[in-house]
Design an enzyme around this catalytic site. Structure first.
Site, PDB file in Angstrom:
ATOM      1  N   LYS A 111       0.810  -1.224   0.000  1.00  0.00           N
ATOM      2  CA  LYS A 111       0.000   0.000   0.000  1.00  0.00           C
ATOM      3  C   LYS A 111       0.840   1.268   0.000  1.00  0.00           C
ATOM      4  CE  LYS A 111      -4.304  -1.898   1.468  1.00  0.00           C
ATOM      5  NZ  LYS A 111      -5.459  -1.919   2.279  1.00  0.00           N
ATOM      6  N   LYS A 192      -5.529  -9.662  -5.409  1.00  0.00           N
ATOM      7  CA  LYS A 192      -6.756  -9.987  -4.661  1.00  0.00           C
ATOM      8  C   LYS A 192      -7.856  -8.949  -4.905  1.00  0.00           C
ATOM      9  CE  LYS A 192      -6.531  -7.843  -0.168  1.00  0.00           C
ATOM     10  NZ  LYS A 192      -7.318  -7.735   1.007  1.00  0.00           N
ATOM     11  N   LYS A 195     -12.001  -3.869  -1.918  1.00  0.00           N
ATOM     12  CA  LYS A 195     -13.084  -2.871  -2.003  1.00  0.00           C
ATOM     13  C   LYS A 195     -12.575  -1.488  -2.368  1.00  0.00           C
ATOM     14  CE  LYS A 195     -13.798  -3.466   2.789  1.00  0.00           C
ATOM     15  NZ  LYS A 195     -12.452  -3.432   3.368  1.00  0.00           N
TER      16      LYS A 195
END
Ligand code: AQP
Length: 328
Positions: A111, A192, A195
């Protein structure tokens, strides 16, 4: 009977990946265990979110927890930021964590990639997650496999604390399903499903309309071989759809492969889409009944009171163990 804790971040509307990897297990586990299921809003502010959107997401996630089958008579359902002990213990655990071990977390590495101004919250996120888990003497943590490393860190922190101060914490174990532990993106099946993916075609939101679900599955990335078989490495797209189909219907992957031996990708995708629509439609109907209801607030208020009692009692013990109490 074990004590269970798990949570989901309200960073967006939960995906089919969150449901199949985590939420579905939450429901199965609530019957015979002492389960705490949290909406971990403090984790979602590690990335910048609009305040109204965050408030809405928190409410939506609570309604989806209930619509998916969580029962407030069996499990404690609450919002993390409403139980202040989470943030307090989070700071205490941050103080015993090392920069090196936090820097090795793959989720942080993924991230923060290429972002020099990455927030400090993203870096210390695993210590807050450890706090969530350890605050309730949790024994089992049902999660998708992307969270395994964070549970290992939680165990390391608990062990360090127990050795350095007093034997205080219970050692938690991750509970990861064999199937569904990692549902992949529809547009990039080696990544993956998330959301917060900027491309909405990559994920199925639990609140997507049936026709949106059909369209997304129809355009899911596959391969050119035309053979429906399970091979994660060479056929990640078809394997992901087989897994989604299997988990949505309860039919084994082997049986699905046999059933679609002579079919083409078009027919197969259509059937996967219908299976997902059939899975989500009743959940969505219940969600719409709950989302604006006072019942939802009553459940969350009761959940907060119950969680707070346990958390405050344990926090007092942990503070004492660490010396955070005045000598009288
Ligand atoms: N694709 C997935 N397949 C299986 N399980 C998954 N989980 C998440 N994605 C998948 C599991 O869902 C639980 C809640 O996750 P979270 O919201 O706390 O954080 P996350 O893992 O970072 O989920 P997202 O959807 O990828 O959120 P963003 O995009 O905000 O970072 C966890 O048990 C997780 O393993």
């Amino acid at each position: 009977m074990a004590t269970i804790f798990s949570g989901i971040k309200p960073t967006g509307v939960v995906t089919l990946g969150n449901y199949l990897g985590a939420m579905k297990q939450f429901v199965d586990l609530q019957d015979d265990n002492n389960a705490y299921y949290c909406i971990v809003d403090l984790h979602s502010i590690t990335v910048q979110l609009d305040r109204v959107e965050l408030m809405n997401n928190t409410r939506k996630l609570a309604a989806l927890y209930l619509a998916s089958g969580l029962d407030p008579e069996k499990a404690t359902i609450f919002v993390q930021s409403e139980v202040k002990a989470h943030a307090q213990l989070g700071w205490m655990l941050t103080c015993i964590a090392g920069m090196g071990e936090l820097g090795r977390m793959t989720q942080y590495k993924d991230k923060s990639q290429g972002n020099e101004n990455v927030g400090a919250g993203l870096f210390v996120y695993p210590t807050l997650m450890a706090s969530d888990i350890l605050l309730y003497n949790t024994e089992l943590v049902p999660v998708g496999d992307d969270q395994k490393q964070h549970i290992e860190l939680t165990r390391d922190l608990a062990e360090r604390f127990n050795k350095r101060y007093y034997e205080t914490f219970t050692m938690p174990e991750p509970l990861i399903q064999k199937e569904g532990a990692r549902i992949m993106s529809l547009t990039n099946p080696v990544k993956k499903m998330s959301k917060s993916d900027t491309n909405a075609k990559g994920y199925i939101s639990m609140l997507d309309e049936p026709n949106v679900i059909r369209k997304k599955i129809k355009s899911a990335v596959t391969d050119s071989s035309g053979v429906i078989s399970f091979d994660r490495e060479n056929k990640p797209g078809i394997s992901n759809l087989l897994e989604i189909y299997s988990l949505s219907t309860g039919t084994s992957i082997d049986d699905l492969v046999k059933q679609y031996e002579n079919s083409n990708y078009g027919t197969f995708k259509q059937d996967v889409a219908e299976a997902v629509v059939a899975l989500l439609e009743p959940i969505q109907a219940r969600y719409h009944e709950l989302i604006d209801s006072p019942e939802l607030d009553e459940i969350l208020d009761a959940g907060r009171a119950k969680a707070e009692t346990v958390a405050n009692k344990n926090l007092a013990k942990i503070e004492k163990a660490m010396g955070l109490s005045r000598k009288r």
